[in-house]
Design a protein around this motif. Structure first.
Motif, PDB file in Angstrom:
ATOM      1  N   PRO A  66     -24.608   0.361 -14.155  1.00  0.00           N
ATOM      2  CA  PRO A  66     -25.708   1.346 -14.218  1.00  0.00           C
ATOM      3  C   PRO A  66     -27.091   0.719 -14.392  1.00  0.00           C
ATOM      4  N   ALA A  67     -27.178  -0.363 -15.161  1.00  0.00           N
ATOM      5  CA  ALA A  67     -28.476  -1.019 -15.359  1.00  0.00           C
ATOM      6  C   ALA A  67     -28.984  -1.608 -14.043  1.00  0.00           C
ATOM      7  N   MET A  68     -28.068  -2.213 -13.261  1.00  0.00           N
ATOM      8  CA  MET A  68     -28.457  -2.787 -11.980  1.00  0.00           C
ATOM      9  C   MET A  68     -28.825  -1.692 -10.975  1.00  0.00           C
ATOM     10  N   THR A  69     -28.135  -0.568 -11.038  1.00  0.00           N
ATOM     11  CA  THR A  69     -28.452   0.543 -10.130  1.00  0.00           C
ATOM     12  C   THR A  69     -29.878   1.016 -10.359  1.00  0.00           C
ATOM     13  N   GLN A  70     -30.274   1.138 -11.616  1.00  0.00           N
ATOM     14  CA  GLN A  70     -31.632   1.567 -11.922  1.00  0.00           C
ATOM     15  C   GLN A  70     -32.650   0.524 -11.465  1.00  0.00           C
ATOM     16  N   LYS A  71     -32.307  -0.752 -11.605  1.00  0.00           N
ATOM     17  CA  LYS A  71     -33.207  -1.813 -11.135  1.00  0.00           C
ATOM     18  C   LYS A  71     -33.387  -1.734  -9.619  1.00  0.00           C
ATOM     19  N   TRP A  72     -32.310  -1.416  -8.908  1.00  0.00           N
ATOM     20  CA  TRP A  72     -32.406  -1.302  -7.452  1.00  0.00           C
ATOM     21  C   TRP A  72     -33.272  -0.104  -7.055  1.00  0.00           C
ATOM     22  N   ILE A  73     -33.117   1.021  -7.759  1.00  0.00           N
ATOM     23  CA  ILE A  73     -33.950   2.190  -7.472  1.00  0.00           C
ATOM     24  C   ILE A  73     -35.420   1.839  -7.696  1.00  0.00           C
ATOM     25  N   ASN A  74     -35.699   1.154  -8.806  1.00  0.00           N
ATOM     26  CA  ASN A  74     -37.073   0.740  -9.095  1.00  0.00           C
ATOM     27  C   ASN A  74     -37.601  -0.192  -8.011  1.00  0.00           C
ATOM     28  N   TYR A  75     -36.742  -1.077  -7.529  1.00  0.00           N
ATOM     29  CA  TYR A  75     -37.130  -2.026  -6.481  1.00  0.00           C
ATOM     30  C   TYR A  75     -37.529  -1.292  -5.201  1.00  0.00           C
ATOM     31  N   TYR A  76     -36.690  -0.326  -4.783  1.00  0.00           N
ATOM     32  CA  TYR A  76     -36.998   0.426  -3.566  1.00  0.00           C
ATOM     33  C   TYR A  76     -38.305   1.207  -3.721  1.00  0.00           C
ATOM     34  N   GLU A  77     -38.434   1.922  -4.842  1.00  0.00           N
ATOM     35  CA  GLU A  77     -39.626   2.739  -5.064  1.00  0.00           C
ATOM     36  C   GLU A  77     -40.884   1.871  -5.105  1.00  0.00           C
ATOM     37  N   LYS A  78     -40.780   0.697  -5.719  1.00  0.00           N
ATOM     38  CA  LYS A  78     -41.914  -0.227  -5.802  1.00  0.00           C
ATOM     39  C   LYS A  78     -42.359  -0.668  -4.409  1.00  0.00           C
ATOM     40  N   ASN A  79     -41.390  -0.716  -3.485  1.00  0.00           N
ATOM     41  CA  ASN A  79     -41.688  -1.131  -2.111  1.00  0.00           C
ATOM     42  C   ASN A  79     -41.950   0.060  -1.189  1.00  0.00           C
ATOM     43  N   GLY A  80     -42.226   1.216  -1.781  1.00  0.00           N
ATOM     44  CA  GLY A  80     -42.613   2.385  -1.004  1.00  0.00           C
ATOM     45  C   GLY A  80     -41.475   3.122  -0.324  1.00  0.00           C
ATOM     46  N   ILE A  81     -40.234   2.897  -0.778  1.00  0.00           N
ATOM     47  CA  ILE A  81     -39.072   3.560  -0.183  1.00  0.00           C
ATOM     48  C   ILE A  81     -38.457   4.513  -1.203  1.00  0.00           C
ATOM     49  N   PRO A  82     -38.519   5.830  -0.988  1.00  0.00           N
ATOM     50  CA  PRO A  82     -37.900   6.776  -1.922  1.00  0.00           C
ATOM     51  C   PRO A  82     -36.410   6.483  -2.066  1.00  0.00           C
ATOM     52  N   ALA A  83     -35.901   6.520  -3.287  1.00  0.00           N
ATOM     53  CA  ALA A  83     -34.487   6.177  -3.513  1.00  0.00           C
ATOM     54  C   ALA A  83     -33.914   6.987  -4.662  1.00  0.00           C
ATOM     55  N   LEU A  84     -32.610   7.187  -4.619  1.00  0.00           N
ATOM     56  CA  LEU A  84     -31.891   7.852  -5.708  1.00  0.00           C
ATOM     57  C   LEU A  84     -30.446   7.392  -5.678  1.00  0.00           C
ATOM     58  N   ALA A  85     -29.739   7.605  -6.783  1.00  0.00           N
ATOM     59  CA  ALA A  85     -28.331   7.223  -6.870  1.00  0.00           C
ATOM     60  C   ALA A  85     -27.484   8.459  -7.106  1.00  0.00           C
ATOM     61  N   VAL A  86     -26.302   8.498  -6.493  1.00  0.00           N
ATOM     62  CA  VAL A  86     -25.409   9.640  -6.651  1.00  0.00           C
ATOM     63  C   VAL A  86     -23.979   9.171  -6.863  1.00  0.00           C
ATOM     64  N   ASN A  87     -23.220  10.034  -7.521  1.00  0.00           N
ATOM     65  CA  ASN A  87     -21.787   9.858  -7.627  1.00  0.00           C
ATOM     66  C   ASN A  87     -21.175  10.812  -6.628  1.00  0.00           C
ATOM     67  N   SER A  88     -20.530  10.290  -5.598  1.00  0.00           N
ATOM     68  CA  SER A  88     -20.017  11.135  -4.516  1.00  0.00           C
ATOM     69  C   SER A  88     -18.945  12.109  -4.979  1.00  0.00           C
ATOM     70  N   ASN A  89     -18.454  11.942  -6.217  1.00  0.00           N
ATOM     71  CA  ASN A  89     -17.451  12.863  -6.734  1.00  0.00           C
ATOM     72  C   ASN A  89     -18.083  14.011  -7.522  1.00  0.00           C
ATOM     73  N   ALA A  90     -19.406  14.050  -7.538  1.00  0.00           N
ATOM     74  CA  ALA A  90     -20.104  15.108  -8.273  1.00  0.00           C
ATOM     75  C   ALA A  90     -21.020  15.859  -7.323  1.00  0.00           C
ATOM     76  N   ASN A  91     -21.485  17.016  -7.774  1.00  0.00           N
ATOM     77  CA  ASN A  91     -22.382  17.814  -6.948  1.00  0.00           C
ATOM     78  C   ASN A  91     -23.790  17.245  -7.034  1.00  0.00           C
ATOM     79  N   SER A  92     -24.229  16.595  -5.974  1.00  0.00           N
ATOM     80  CA  SER A  92     -25.539  15.942  -5.970  1.00  0.00           C
ATOM     81  C   SER A  92     -26.553  16.711  -5.135  1.00  0.00           C
ATOM     82  N   LEU A  93     -26.212  17.945  -4.766  1.00  0.00           N
ATOM     83  CA  LEU A  93     -27.067  18.714  -3.864  1.00  0.00           C
ATOM     84  C   LEU A  93     -28.481  18.899  -4.416  1.00  0.00           C
ATOM     85  N   LYS A  94     -28.600  19.317  -5.684  1.00  0.00           N
ATOM     86  CA  LYS A  94     -29.910  19.597  -6.254  1.00  0.00           C
ATOM     87  C   LYS A  94     -30.774  18.340  -6.307  1.00  0.00           C
ATOM     88  N   VAL A  95     -30.166  17.203  -6.654  1.00  0.00           N
ATOM     89  CA  VAL A  95     -30.903  15.944  -6.744  1.00  0.00           C
ATOM     90  C   VAL A  95     -31.451  15.549  -5.371  1.00  0.00           C
TER      91      VAL A  95
END
Length: 285
Positions: A66-95
């Motif tokens: 989880p810590a690395m996932t957040q670092k990757w999201i921060n990396y993408y956003e810092k480089n101007g690429i919108p990013a998010l993480a999801v668990n495919s076994n959960a309802n991620s529609l709203k996110v």
């Protein structure tokens, strides 16, 4: 290690279809595996997408560190690429809906000013094989509309799927690129299940897995396979042989390698991320 390659004809066809349908969509969801965000990023797809609005979606976040996932999201956003993480076994529609609205906000506003109604945003989902596209789409649609399987190459054709009241998604087959420039990328894709298990040497991939866990979580190996601290410090080949013996497979290290690979995929050794955040050029010098 033999170079791992897999580029059947249906992938070349799927890439052409992505190019053809790109004009019909408002935004692209580019799915990557949270355990290997860089290695599961398809440079061909990114090249095809070009200037189309996109969101990087890190799937299988429940399997990744989880810590690395957040670092990757921060990396993408810092480089101007919108990013998010999801668990495919959960309802991620709203996110996902919230992120799409945020990214397309200006575009939809301009259309509204011109009197163009945008009832549903047309979204294309792309990614490599077995990245979790079909599973995610089924949860978004709250019904089984895409074939699912824990193996690469399940989705064979493109299909439009209505999701809620605001989205219309285009599912596409998983697409790998023709040649992995870095052999390590092939090992990571094989270990996480993006490449068919018949197309690589199991022991090569198992040895890579051992190398990673010895460096990042040796205790997991000791607990799972009853190896000692001294054996952890042996070469990975000797360690694999010790694990093979402890599994009761005698000298059948091929069978032990396969078991180890499946254990890693099922998070029997804990959550993990194989890709590190790229360092800025000035930090590499």
């Amino acid at each position: 290690m033999a170079v791992i390659q897999w580029y059947p004809g249906h992938m070349a066809k799927a890439l052409r279809q992505v190019k053809e349908n790109l004009k019909a969509v408002d935004i692209v969801l580019e799915l990557v595996d949270a355990r290997i965000p860089d290695s599961s990023w398809n440079p061909q797809l990114t090249e095809v997408i070009e200037q189309k609005p996109r969101i990087v979606v890190l799937t299988k976040m429940d399997l990744a560190d989880p810590a690395m996932t957040q670092k990757w999201i921060n990396y993408y956003e810092k480089n101007g690429i919108p990013a998010l993480a999801v668990n495919s076994n959960a309802n991620s529609l709203k996110v996902i809906e919230k992120k799409i609205i945020a990214v397309l906000g200006d575009n939809n506003k301009k259309k509204a000013e011109k009197g163009i109604k945008t009832k549903r945003s047309r979204v294309m989902c792309v990614g490599i094989p077995n990245v979790g596209k079909s599973t995610l789409l089924n949860h978004l649609a709250k019904r089984r509309i895409a074939q699912v399987g824990n193996r690469p190459g399940v989705t064979k054709a493109q299909q439009w799927i209505k999701v809620g009241n605001t989205l219309q998604l285009l599912d596409t087959p998983g697409i790998l690129w023709p040649k992995f420039e870095d052999p390590l990328v092939g090992k990571k894709l094989a270990l996480t299940g993006a490449i068919k298990d018949t197309l690589y040497a199991k022991d090569d991939v198992a040895l890579y897995a051992l190398e990673h866990f010895v460096a990042h979580n040796p205790q997991a190996l000791m607990d799972r396979y009853r190896v000692t601290n001294d054996q952890i410090n042996d070469t990975t080949v000797e360690l694999l042989l010790a694990i093979t013996a402890n599994m009761g497979f005698k000298d059948d290290y091929e069978r032990a390698s396969e078991r180890l690979i499946f254990d890693v995929r099922k998070s029997k050794l804990g959550r993990y991320t194989l890709d590190e955040i790229p360092q800025p050029v000035e930090e590499q010098e």
